[in-house]
Design a protein around this motif. Structure first.
Motif, mmCIF file in Angstrom:
data_model
loop_
_atom_site.group_PDB
_atom_site.id
_atom_site.type_symbol
_atom_site.label_atom_id
_atom_site.label_comp_id
_atom_site.label_asym_id
_atom_site.label_seq_id
_atom_site.Cartn_x
_atom_site.Cartn_y
_atom_site.Cartn_z
ATOM 1 N N PRO A 362 0.802 -1.345 0.316
ATOM 2 C CA PRO A 362 0.083 -0.191 0.145
ATOM 3 C C PRO A 362 0.668 1.442 0.021
ATOM 4 O O PRO A 362 0.434 2.295 -0.752
ATOM 5 C CB PRO A 362 -0.857 -0.237 1.186
ATOM 6 C CG PRO A 362 -0.778 -1.518 1.606
ATOM 7 C CD PRO A 362 0.442 -2.264 1.263
ATOM 8 N N GLU A 363 2.032 1.151 0.536
ATOM 9 C CA GLU A 363 2.733 2.276 0.809
ATOM 10 C C GLU A 363 3.578 2.644 -0.552
ATOM 11 O O GLU A 363 3.817 3.814 -1.093
ATOM 12 C CB GLU A 363 3.832 2.126 1.700
ATOM 13 C CG GLU A 363 3.451 2.229 3.506
ATOM 14 C CD GLU A 363 4.323 1.904 4.315
ATOM 15 O OE1 GLU A 363 4.449 2.347 5.368
ATOM 16 O OE2 GLU A 363 5.378 1.319 3.894
ATOM 17 N N GLN A 365 1.980 1.830 -3.455
ATOM 18 C CA GLN A 365 1.033 2.283 -4.217
ATOM 19 C C GLN A 365 0.815 3.891 -4.066
ATOM 20 O O GLN A 365 0.928 4.620 -5.158
ATOM 21 C CB GLN A 365 -0.461 1.686 -4.050
ATOM 22 C CG GLN A 365 -0.260 0.152 -4.480
ATOM 23 C CD GLN A 365 -1.928 -0.361 -4.313
ATOM 24 O OE1 GLN A 365 -2.832 -0.062 -4.628
ATOM 25 N NE2 GLN A 365 -1.651 -1.461 -3.602
ATOM 26 N N SER A 366 0.848 4.347 -2.785
ATOM 27 C CA SER A 366 0.990 5.568 -2.782
ATOM 28 C C SER A 366 2.115 6.360 -3.429
ATOM 29 O O SER A 366 1.987 7.453 -3.963
ATOM 30 C CB SER A 366 0.688 6.078 -1.176
ATOM 31 O OG SER A 366 -0.111 5.500 -0.616
ATOM 32 N N LEU A 367 3.161 5.895 -3.141
ATOM 33 C CA LEU A 367 4.394 6.367 -3.989
ATOM 34 C C LEU A 367 4.291 6.322 -5.503
ATOM 35 O O LEU A 367 4.780 7.479 -6.152
ATOM 36 C CB LEU A 367 5.582 5.468 -3.348
ATOM 37 C CG LEU A 367 7.073 6.369 -3.996
ATOM 38 C CD1 LEU A 367 7.286 7.500 -3.592
ATOM 39 C CD2 LEU A 367 8.144 5.091 -3.474
ATOM 40 N N ARG A 369 1.631 6.726 -7.019
ATOM 41 C CA ARG A 369 0.624 7.833 -7.388
ATOM 42 C C ARG A 369 1.126 9.152 -7.287
ATOM 43 O O ARG A 369 0.458 10.095 -7.949
ATOM 44 C CB ARG A 369 -0.592 7.966 -6.560
ATOM 45 C CG ARG A 369 -1.538 6.623 -6.542
ATOM 46 C CD ARG A 369 -2.785 6.652 -6.015
ATOM 47 N NE ARG A 369 -3.862 7.725 -6.574
ATOM 48 C CZ ARG A 369 -4.908 7.835 -6.438
ATOM 49 N NH1 ARG A 369 -5.679 6.790 -5.644
ATOM 50 N NH2 ARG A 369 -5.793 8.673 -7.001
ATOM 51 N N SER A 370 2.174 9.315 -6.461
ATOM 52 C CA SER A 370 2.941 10.680 -6.467
ATOM 53 C C SER A 370 3.974 10.837 -7.328
ATOM 54 O O SER A 370 4.440 12.097 -7.661
ATOM 55 C CB SER A 370 3.614 10.683 -4.988
ATOM 56 O OG SER A 370 4.791 9.815 -5.098
ATOM 57 N N ARG A 371 4.006 10.262 -8.437
ATOM 58 C CA ARG A 371 5.122 10.060 -9.390
ATOM 59 C C ARG A 371 4.552 10.919 -10.286
ATOM 60 O O ARG A 371 3.670 10.998 -10.833
ATOM 61 C CB ARG A 371 5.668 8.860 -10.091
ATOM 62 C CG ARG A 371 6.158 7.897 -9.057
ATOM 63 C CD ARG A 371 7.632 8.468 -8.409
ATOM 64 N NE ARG A 371 8.325 7.115 -7.734
ATOM 65 C CZ ARG A 371 9.426 7.416 -6.840
ATOM 66 N NH1 ARG A 371 9.791 8.851 -6.873
ATOM 67 N NH2 ARG A 371 10.074 6.744 -6.711
ATOM 68 N N ASP A 402 -6.725 0.068 -10.183
ATOM 69 C CA ASP A 402 -7.428 -1.162 -9.042
ATOM 70 C C ASP A 402 -6.876 -2.478 -9.307
ATOM 71 O O ASP A 402 -7.014 -3.367 -8.422
ATOM 72 C CB ASP A 402 -8.817 -1.107 -9.375
ATOM 73 C CG ASP A 402 -9.402 -1.668 -10.729
ATOM 74 O OD1 ASP A 402 -9.212 -0.645 -11.691
ATOM 75 O OD2 ASP A 402 -9.886 -2.685 -10.963
ATOM 76 N N ASP A 405 -4.512 -3.864 -6.525
ATOM 77 C CA ASP A 405 -5.166 -4.118 -5.317
ATOM 78 C C ASP A 405 -5.417 -5.837 -5.268
ATOM 79 O O ASP A 405 -5.858 -6.352 -4.383
ATOM 80 C CB ASP A 405 -6.636 -3.609 -4.994
ATOM 81 C CG ASP A 405 -6.325 -2.044 -4.653
ATOM 82 O OD1 ASP A 405 -5.580 -1.736 -4.234
ATOM 83 O OD2 ASP A 405 -7.334 -1.378 -5.185
#
Length: 1506
Positions: A362-363, A365-367, A369-371, A402, A405
């Motif tokens: 999950p972390e 994935q967040s990284l 999305r920030s790219r 998705d 996930d």
């Protein structure tokens, strides 16, 4: 039975009966009468209805289908028996309809009970319609309407239906009681009866047994086991009844239900399988509709059969199932695509292991999305999951976010992290393995991996990485060491410069020379390092040799690093060609009437000078030499901030600057200020050729006229003026009360006006090219390509000077310096070239001096300098410049120290200047670093030009032609020649860097030289003449050089007039004088420093030979008789005024020698190679005793020192290169004496005799009657191919066609000789019995052709073959080659056809032998053509000749057998059909032929005299 007497098929009516009635009587379902009738009458699956109700409304009962009857008319069936006979079957079903209101039987016209009514054989019902299904009732108009024929039927037989299934609320015994009663009634009709056991697919075995027991007691009563739902035995049931009705028909076979069921299922399975395949083939897109499929499949048998058996409903269900499967497969593929793309995506977004190694999914994935490039890789959907949205049909290939996930997403992320770990480890291991390979020092360039593998197998990194990685790392390592080895090999070739530069330009190395080169290089480890890459090594060597003998900047091995190209670029960027229409000058010296003066001084001196000038002026107008000038003065203190700004120059626009001083401190300040002002002006001015600002140094008078510092100030001021190239105004003699004198001011103004006039002359339009070309001195600066320094470094002493300007248009490597040298301003042309471009200049052009630059970091640079310098005439001054980073290198690096020391020693030996330039030094380099050298050049100018004239005239007398020796005359007071030489491609090359710091560099004259300066009429002080500054030269007093008698110029002279030559010679000889004085000791002077002078000047005829010449031999002035080419007697008593250890007067009158005879280092380096190669076993000679003269080239005298002993060349000899030998006398002497005393002059070629044909020396050591004889002696009409060739080819093709390196790998020499010897003795020998190696036989075959008196391909056809090879069109080229080969002599043609056909077969095995047609042609073309490698044209056509043989091998079928042109294989390296040339010729050798044809050339090595 109704009998028809006509031809129409018979018709039978069959009544189907069975248990009927209310639910109480029959249960809640019937016995299957309707289904049996339905399946028989309409067997198609779509026409079969499994539900037929007997409970009807009164309306339906009264409709036309039921027609108030308790029976149904099902229609008729056309039946064709196995015997082909047709009949019609009309089917009636006897039933009992129940009222849906009362649940009692409907009342009909026939009120009999069912058992009696069903047994009736005559039925009647007017307009009764055929029954189809229950839905038909009440909607008869929507269905097919057929009436019962004639409204009546006669029953011909009965089908009694008995339900053998479990039944529905019905006992089987009750059914059997009913059936028993029914059977009794219908049996009375005497009609055939068949019992149909219905619903056998749900059969109860007991019921079936009971039924069989029932029928067993009845006569002719058969039981047929049927299943209407499964369509089993229904037709057999009715056919059995028909057979009983028509005995003529064959009795159908009764099949038990289970067996029939099995057959039916197999049929259905086969039809279903075919339909599925058809569906898969037809429907590939899950968007396809059923309607589209029906229209597509309609009419296809597989589809129709399935519809018949299984029905449309099942077909559509299968279609829907197939569509769903297609969709799932599509989604699966998309998912796999996404999952396949995901690792690549993660590799782009999360490629830093340190960043993600501790992140959860999950972390991560967040990284992601920030790219910033997240949107490029992923798409976020409004509805999820993605596989249930329209995204599956979208062309967007981005990964649905998705998907991450899912478990697959997390699995791929973890694998990605693991991959990063593994890749990091893999890279580390590859690097470790690379370092391991680097530690294995015995790995040689070109060594196969298999030979190295066993030595590194125990390495940890080797075990970790894969085999492909190992090979990849080894390949990279090999590439590095091969490139390094090739670079080192090339550098080694440059380091052996003396080995290559001993022939003239455009010459061709002889076979002996090539052997010498290989012999010398074979001792070098860098040569042996490429042993496994021998072809590459040979290619590099040939390329180097080609470049050495044909040097141009286009063929320079350094490519874009060529000095010529770099110099052109630098000069093009920093020098602008003169603008002949210059209009931006703000002054003109011809009509100038206003002078802007800047006055520069310290502590008020500038203001005092301004006051003095104003006192002598009237209203700021000053009278000078009868002309009035308006003066505008700007006094500036040296400490003023105004000096730090360029604005005062642009606003005030000074014409000159008076710099006044009265102390050492003020002089130092003035010097610093002038440097800063010049640098500021140079940095800020846009116009490169704006006028330089004249500076005038003025010494102020001291109040105390007896000041002791005055001489020091005067001397230091003069030194600074010389350094800064400006005018120094001294205090006039006498006592003056004021600091400044009117004489000083006028002298300064005159200097300013002189400077303005000079600037105007430089910048104004030039009247003619001749004026531009009139330079006083022509200097050539040479530098080595690839030297590790910037070209800007060696150009900085010129470009940083304000007196530098561009050369003539077209001379891109030339610049012009305007400097005060000697007693006036001189114009110096400096041409900056590479060493390889300078060779042509050294040979053919007039050069007054050489600046030779070398890198102290590179041995090749020093070697090239030595090779070049060795051939420079010793009358031309030389400035040597060593380049390194800093002075510290000399003490910290032994190799740099060694090269710098060697350069200094050479300079000392030849009395040349030596200095060093440091690339890291911030010293402001100016031209003054070369001022002493320019002074020396100017002093020796006359002797240099006389020597050049002497050499040129002697050259022309022998050759009868001159190569532009005298273009035009410089304004150097010698009108016989012009220093301007046009720019040529071969003569433009670039320079190297140098340093202005050296022991031999002194920028300012010493006080003792003060007397050498004089003051002109206007008081300006200029040096009378400049002398070399070194201590060993400073004290020599040199008389003015003797100028040759002027000769009228003749423009564009190609061939000199003999009268002109006589005039030149006479002028040169008349100027010779015999010096008188004590003889110098030989021990004190090098042997090369003594020269012979004629005894008298009486000229004899040219053909007269006299060997009475005098040269000094020792201190007692003993005379030695030597020969002079002009035949005069010359006596030298020695001594006299000398410079640099030799007689200056005699220098102008003697033929110049080469510097290699004046330097022990240069001579020893040159002779070292020759001794190594040419030394004989007796050790008496250092060179070959006899050698041939190169044909077509003029004799230029001995290239070696003829008087040096080979044992000790530095003692007891006298250098006189002007001495030439008589060939006839030498021949006689050589025959008598082993020890030569004079060099042998090569004989001139006799043009009357044609050149002898080339007969190469035989390799055999025995006499043979077979080998080495003409080809026609070995063949007969019956045997057109020599037997030896046939035997060799047969043996090779039988045993060695798969031998790797066939014809390339040399066989054993002893075996080759043994094969030929054995064949000489017995022509019938068998090579197989001899058990010889294939390579030995191949070598013997090649030796056979090599020993032929004439090559297999006649010499007369070689030029035609070369010209054919140059044809661009491929097909045209082959056609011309075929025409040429047809010109072969018949014997040669047949043998050539035979051997080429054999080579074609060998080339077809190239996958195993590695011998392609290209490789075979390389091995065979010299054998078949036997070229003259001593002819320069041979090297230039090498690739063309090889490509011709390659074409013959490739296209042998086309040339000799009339076949088609074979396709060119890229692996064979053949040219495509439309290539420009057959081969890419060796670039350095593609030069035009020399002016005179050359045959076999041998290098002449003169024998030194003992």
């Amino acid at each position: 039975m109704a009998k028809n007497k006509d031809a129409r098929p018979p018709t039978f009516a069959v009544s189907v009966v069975g248990l009927s009635g209310t639910e109480k009587e029959k249960g809640n379902c019937g016995v299957g009468k309707s289904c049996l009738c339905n399946r028989y009458v309409r067997p198609d699956a779509d026409s079969y209805y499994s539900e037929h109700t007997s409970v009807l409304s009164t309306i339906d009962f009264g409709g036309r289908v039921v027609n108030n009857d308790h029976f149904l008319y099902w229609g008729e069936v056309l039946h064709r028996g196995d015997d082909g006979v047709e009949c019609k079957i009309q089917v009636i079903e006897q039933t009992e309809f129940i009222d849906d209101q009362t649940f009692l039987p409907h009342r009909s016209t026939n009120l009999q009970p069912y058992t009696k009514r069903a047994a009736a054989t005559k039925l009647q019902s007017a307009e009764k319609l055929m029954y189809i299904c229950t839905d038909q009732l009440g909607l008869e108009q929507d269905f097919d309407q057929k009436q019962m024929p004639d409204g009546k039927l006669n029953i011909d037989g009965f089908v009694l239906c008995i339900d053998v299934s479990k039944g529905c609320n019905r006992k089987f015994d009750d059914q059997m009681k009913f059936v028993n009663s029914l059977y009794s009634q219908i049996a009375k009709s005497k009609k055939p009866i068949v019992v149909a056991a219905t619903k056998c697919d749900e059969c109860v075995d007991q019921h079936l047994r009971d039924l069989q027991a029932f029928t067993a007691n009845k006569k002719n009563l058969q039981v047929i086991e049927t299943s209407s739902r499964s369509s089993i035995n229904v037709e057999i049931c009715f056919n059995t009844l028909i057979q009983q009705l028509d005995k003529t028909r064959g009795k159908p076979k009764t099949v038990p239900y289970l067996e029939a069921y099995k057959i039916q299922r197999q049929l259905v399975a086969a039809v279903t399988d075919r339909f599925e395949k058809l569906m898969v083939q037809t429907v590939r897109d899950y968007h396809t509709t059923w309607k589209t499929v029906i229209s597509t499949l309609k009419g296809q048998s597989d589809y129709e059969e399935f519809i018949t058996l299984e029905g449309t409903k099942k077909a559509r269900n299968m279609f829907n199932k197939h569509i769903a499967q297609l969709k799932q497969e599509h989604i699966k593929r998309r998912r796999e695509e996404y999952l396949t793309t995901l690792p690549k995506t993660l590799n782009n977004l999360l490629n830093n292991l340190e960043e993600v190694e501790n992140l959860s999914w999950p972390e991560a994935q967040s990284l992601i999305r920030s790219r910033p490039d997240f949107q490029y890789w992923f798409v976020i959907l409004e509805h999820t999951p993605w596989d249930e949205t329209d995204h599956i049909d979208n062309n967007d290939r981005r990964v649905p976010f998705d998907l991450l996930d899912t478990p697959d997403g997390e699995r791929i992320y973890l694998n990605h992290v693991q991959h990063l770990f593994s890749e990091k480890r893999r890279v580390e291991m590859k690097e470790r393995f690379k370092k391991t390979l680097e530690r294995v020092h015995f790995i040689s360039p070109g060594q196969p991996w298999e030979e190295v593998m066993c030595f590194v197998m125990e390495d940890e990194a080797y075990k970790y990485i894969t085999e492909s990685d190992r090979r990849d790392v080894y390949s990279r390592h090999q590439q590095e060491i091969v490139e390094r080895a090739k670079e080192e090999f090339q550098e080694m070739l440059f380091e052996h410069a003396e080995l290559f530069y001993d022939l003239d330009l455009n010459a061709t190395p002889s076979c002996d020379k090539m052997s010498e080169i290989h012999s010398v290089l074979n001792e070098e480890p860098r040569y042996r390092a490429l042993q496994k890459l021998a072809p590459d090594r040979e290619s590099l060597l040939l390329k180097h040799i080609g470049f050495v003998y044909h040097p141009t900047k286009e063929t320079c091995l350094s490519g874009q690093s060529c000095v010529d190209l770099k110099v052109e670029q630098v000069l093009a960027n920093r020098l602008v060609q003169l603008d002949h229409g210059r209009s931006n000058l703000y002054y003109n010296s011809a009509n100038i009437d206003k002078i802007n003066l800047c006055l520069l001084g310290r502590e008020g001196l500038a203001q005092e000078l301004a006051n003095e000038i104003r006192a002598q002026s009237t209203d700021d107008e000053y009278t000078l030499d009868g002309k009035i000038y308006e003066l505008e003065l700007l006094p500036v203190d040296v400490n003023s901030t105004l000096l730090f700004s360029h604005t005062w120059v642009s606003t005030f626009k000074p014409h000159g600057c008076f710099c006044v001083f009265n102390s050492i401190e003020s002089l130092n300040c003035i010097g610093d200020c002038i440097g800063r002002i010049r640098a500021e002006i140079a940095q800020n001015r846009r116009d490169r050729f704006a006028q330089p600002l004249p500076f005038i140094l003025i010494l102020a008078n001291q109040r105390d006229s007896v000041c002791k510092n005055m001489p020091i100030l005067r001397h230091q001021g003069q030194q600074l003026a010389n350094k800064l190239q400006c005018t120094f105004v001294d205090i006039p003699s006498g006592a003056f009360p004021r600091k400044f004198n009117e004489f000083q001011i006028k002298q300064g103004l005159r200097a300013v006006l002189e400077g303005l006039k000079h600037n105007f002359d430089v910048l104004s339009p030039l009247p003619s090219i001749k004026d531009m070309s009139e330079t006083d001195l022509r200097i050539v600066m040479c530098a080595m390509c690839w030297d590790p320094f910037s070209v800007d470094l060696i150009l900085s002493p010129f470009l940083d000077s304000h007196c530098c300007s561009a050369g003539q248009p077209g001379q891109s490597n030339t610049l012009i310096l305007d400097k005060i040298i000697g007693d006036s301003r001189r114009r110096i042309q400096v041409t900056v070239l590479s060493y390889h471009s300078s060779i042509g200049v050294r040979k053919d052009e007039l050069v007054h001096g050489y600046i030779l630059v070398y890198s102290a970091k590179r041995k090749a640079s020093m070697a090239t300098l030595r090779a070049f310098l060795a051939e420079v005439q010793d009358v031309i001054p030389v400035q040597m410049v060593a380049i390194t980073d800093s002075q510290a290198d000399f003490f910290e690096n032994d190799s740099i120290k060694e090269l710098m020391t060697e350069g200094e020693h050479i300079a000392t030996e030849i009395a040349a200047k030596f200095t060093a330039l440091y690339s890291l030094s911030q010293y402001h380099r100016q031209t003054e670093v070369f001022t002493p050298f320019f002074n020396e050049v100017l002093e020796k100018k006359q002797s240099i030009e006389s020597s050049f004239l002497f050499d040129s005239s002697s050259r022309d007398c022998m050759t009868g032609a001159s190569e532009d020796v005298f273009p035009t005359s410089p304004h150097s007071h010698s009108p016989a020649y012009n220093p301007y030489y046009p720019d040529s491609e071969d003569d433009t090359e670039a320079p190297p860097p140098y340093s202005p710091i050296g022991d031999d560099v002194q920028l300012l004259p010493t006080p003792s030289e003060r007397a050498k300066y004089r003051i002109d009429l206007e008081g300006n002080e200029y040096p009378v003449h400049s002398t070399p500054v070194g201590d060993h030269e400073r004290n020599h007093k040199v008389p003015p050089p003797v100028r040759p008698k002027p000769v009228l110029p003749k423009p564009n002279v190609k061939k000199l007039d003999p009268n002109l030559l006589k005039t030149i010679e006479a002028g040169m000889r008349s100027n010779r004088r015999t010096p008188r004085g004590p003889m110098a000791h030989c021990e004190d002077v090098e042997a090369s420093d003594n020269y012979a002078d004629p005894v008298d000047t009486l000229l004899k005829s040219k053909g007269f030979n006299d060997d009475i010449y005098a040269v000094p031999e020792d201190t007692h002035s003993r005379m030695v008789k030597i020969r002079n080419s002009f035949g005069g007697l010359h006596v030298l008593h020695g001594g006299g005024e000398e410079e640099n250890g030799f007689d200056r007067k005699s220098q102008a009158g003697r033929r110049p020698s080469k510097y290699k005879h004046r330097s022990k280092i240069l001579f020893s380096k040159t002779k070292a190679y020759q001794r190594r190669f040419h030394s004989d076993s007796d050790g008496e000679e250092s060179g070959p005793a006899t050698q041939k003269k190169k044909k077509g080239r003029a004799h230029r005298g001995s290239e070696e020192d003829p008087l040096l002993s080979p044992a000790d060349p530095w003692k007891g000899g006298i250098d006189n290169p002007a001495i030439t030998s008589d060939p006839e006398q030498d021949d006689k002497k050589m025959k008598k004496k082993k020890t030569p005393k004079t060099p042998k002059e090569p004989k001139k070629p006799k043009s009357s005799k044609p050149p002898k044909p080339l007969y190469p020396p035989t390799r055999r050591t025995w006499e043979s009657n077979y080998f080495g004889v003409p080809l026609q002696n070995l063949v007969t009409p019956e045997r057109p191919i020599p037997l030896f060739i046939e035997k060799c080819v047969d043996y090779i093709e039988r045993t060695g066609l798969t031998t790797e390196g066939l014809y390339r790998v040399s066989g054993n020499k002893t075996d080759q000789d043994n094969i030929q010897k054995q064949f000489d003795q017995d022509h019938s020998i068998d090579f197989v019995v001899m058990d010889v190696a294939v390579n030995a036989v191949a070598g013997a075959l090649k030796a056979f052709f090599a020993d032929l008196p004439d090559p297999l391909i006649p010499y007369s056809l070689h030029p035609e073959l070369v010209e054919a090879a140059k044809i661009v069109d491929y097909m045209e080229r082959l056609q011309v080659l075929r025409e040429i080969v047809n010109k072969f002599p018949p014997v040669n043609y047949l043998v050539f056809k035979y051997i080429i056909t054999h080579l074609n077969r060998v080339s077809q095995q190239s996958k195993t032998t590695l011998m392609t047609a290209d490789n075979l042609s390389i091995c065979f073309w010299p054998t078949l053509m036997r070229p003259d490698f001593e002819n320069k044209d041979t090297l230039s056509t090498t690739k063309l000749n090889q490509a011709v043989i390659e074409s013959f091998i490739l296209q042998s079928d086309y040339f000799f057998y009339g076949g088609e042109v074979a396709e060119s294989s890229s692996s064979e390296g053949t040219p495509p059909p439309h290539c420009h040339n057959m081969v890419e010729a060796l670039l350095p050798l593609q030069l035009p032929p020399p002016l005179q044809p050359q045959q076999i050339q041998h290098t002449l090595q003169p024998d030194p005299l003992l």
